[in-house]
Write a protein that holds these residues in place. Structure first.
Motif: not given
Ligand code: PFF
Length: 456
Positions: A21, A24-25, A102, A221-222, A224
């Motif tokens: 989680a 980068l988000g 990403y 996004f954050s 996951s």
């Molecule tokens: N949650 C990660 C972030 O905040 O950068 C991005 C991410 C990772 C999204 C894994 C989805 C995932 F399955």
């Protein structure tokens, strides 16, 4: 086929899921989203979205994964049927494409870490122009993204316990130490309190539909969610774990890191009288200028630590993204982990090349036309389709799956395992209302609005 294995303890799962989680988000995207959407007002809406949608959707994903004990495709197929399996395939596809884009940003972070700590990035005159040139330079992009994907692959090769869990248990504490150290420093700067005020005192008149929609997108996004990452990780946790509590802890950790990233970045930005609304360039353009003003030694240490933090956060996320298709193919084809990881690492890296070339290196990918009047890069398109539209779609379809096919009573039954007080509790009712009404309705609205905003 090798045995499935799994996380050794609750802490192991939480570290890995929070590692996924936190990424980068939190450190790259959250501050610029908050900066562009009213600071504290955005933070407030974001927190509401985390509790009302993020947390219950995460609970649903983990429960599906644990019940089915399988990858997203296997889970939807065994709890539903082959047609529902397509929802799992969509998630896996989103994971692959999302990781391809990403990893490019992760490569920039890696290059900036090295260039600030040991190179001469801080002595450049114009950081905006430098960043433009940097992202257009295919040699650097290629090399650093390849390095990032290789490190990710090596960790995933180690499997759930010896690779993913171990890496998360080492990287997450370091990440917190770096973050706290940097915050303490940034709060001592001149004018830092202006940044804190912008970030923490909400002006509710700034809350618009746009704020709400951005906050919900950011929450998904954050955390996951929506691409089967937590179905995959959930399939590796023990039956004795309390899923609601585990998902709650992951949500809190992720929110805390995003919150702290804001508390680090806004004082830095205000200390130099810069604008918090710089958009995606905030971290790569505004911050290096600020680090440069700190002088050559402090700038290298503080700036280098910041980009190292960004790399560690990204790494625990790229690991989880690579694990989604890896678990899938190991289970479906009964191939060895080594072979599967090598295959996907190479494949996803190749898919990422057009995204690398999207920032000025190749005109075709840099001006990838959707339709007249709107230029987007190939990289933008990948995030638009497989993240902004793909994640709410995946989340919504999961809700429909739970409500119409798997049925809520099965979900409740799974949630009661490892949580004896759950049946008949207030928590059961609360989760029932969130998952039956609030989440599906809001996710459907979000999917339609995003589709419209992005493509029409
Ligand atoms: N949650 C990660 C972030 O905040 O950068 C991005 C991410 C990772 C999204 C894994 C989805 C995932 F399955």
């Amino acid at each position: 086929m090798e045995s499935r294995g799994g996380f050794t303890s609750r802490l192991g799962f939480i570290a890995a899921a929070a590692g996924s989680a936190v990424g980068l988000g939190n450190i790259w995207r959250f501050p610029y989203e908050a900066g562009e959407n009213g600071g504290a007002a955005f933070l407030f809406v974001y927190l509401v979205c985390m509790v009302l949608i993020g947390w219950p959707v995460m609970v649903g994903e983990i429960a599906i994964g644990r019940r089915a004990n399988a990858n997203p495709y296997g889970a939807y197929t065994s709890l539903g049927n082959r047609n529902w399996g397509l929802v799992g395939i969509w998630g896996i596809l989103c994971g692959i494409m999302f990781l391809s884009a990403y990893n490019v940003v992760a490569g920039w972070a890696f290059g900036y870490f090295l260039g600030i700590s040991f190179g001469d990035i801080l002595s450049t005159e114009n950081h905006g122009a430098f960043f433009g040139g940097y992202t257009a330079d295919i040699t650097d992009n290629f090399f650093y993204s390849l390095a990032f994907m290789t490190i990710t692959g090596i960790i995933v090769l180690g499997g759930i316990q010896k690779g993913i869990e171990k890496a998360a248990k080492i990287l997450m504490p370091i990440l917190f130490v770096l973050l706290i150290g940097l915050i303490i420093y940034s709060l001592t700067l001149n004018n830092a309190m202006e940044g804190v005020k912008y970030y923490l005192i909400p002006d509710f008149s700034l809350i618009t539909l746009e704020t709400a929609y951005s906050a919900l997108g950011q929450a998904f996004f954050s955390l996951s969610l929506g691409m089967g990452c937590l179905i995959t990780y959930g399939s590796y946790i023990k039956k004795s774990e309390n899923i609601i509590k585990a998902a709650g802890l992951v949500t809190i950790t992720d929110t805390l890191v995003a919150f702290l990233a804001g508390l680090l970045i806004f004082p830095l930005v205000f200390s130099q009288g810069q604008s918090p609304t710089a958009g995606p360039g905030l971290v790569f353009v505004a911050l290096p200028g600020i680090f440069a003003d700190m002088g050559p030694v402090a700038g290298r240490i503080v700036g280098g630590s910041f980009f190292l933090l960004l790399c560690f956060a990204a790494l625990t996320s790229t690991i989880s993204l690579l694990e989604i298709p890896t678990t899938f193919l190991i289970e479906q084809k009964k191939w060895a982990r080594k072979k599967v990881v090598a295959l996907f690492a190479v494949l996803i890296f190749l898919i990422s090349i057009p995204s690398m070339l999207s920032h000025g290196a190749v005109d075709f990918f840099s001006n990838f036309l959707y339709y007249e009047g709107r230029n987007k890069t190939f990289f933008d398109m990948v995030f638009d389709i497989f993240s902004d539209v793909g994640l709410p779609l995946g989340g919504f379809l999961m809700m429909v799956f739970i409500l119409t096919r798997w049925k809520m009573y099965n979900l409740h039954e799974e949630l009661a395992i490892g949580n004896e007080t759950y049946p008949g509790s207030f928590m059961q009712k609360f989760m029932g209302i969130l998952l039956t009404y609030i989440c599906p309705i809001l996710l459907l609205i979000m999917f339609i609005v995003t589709l419209k905003v992005k493509f029409f």
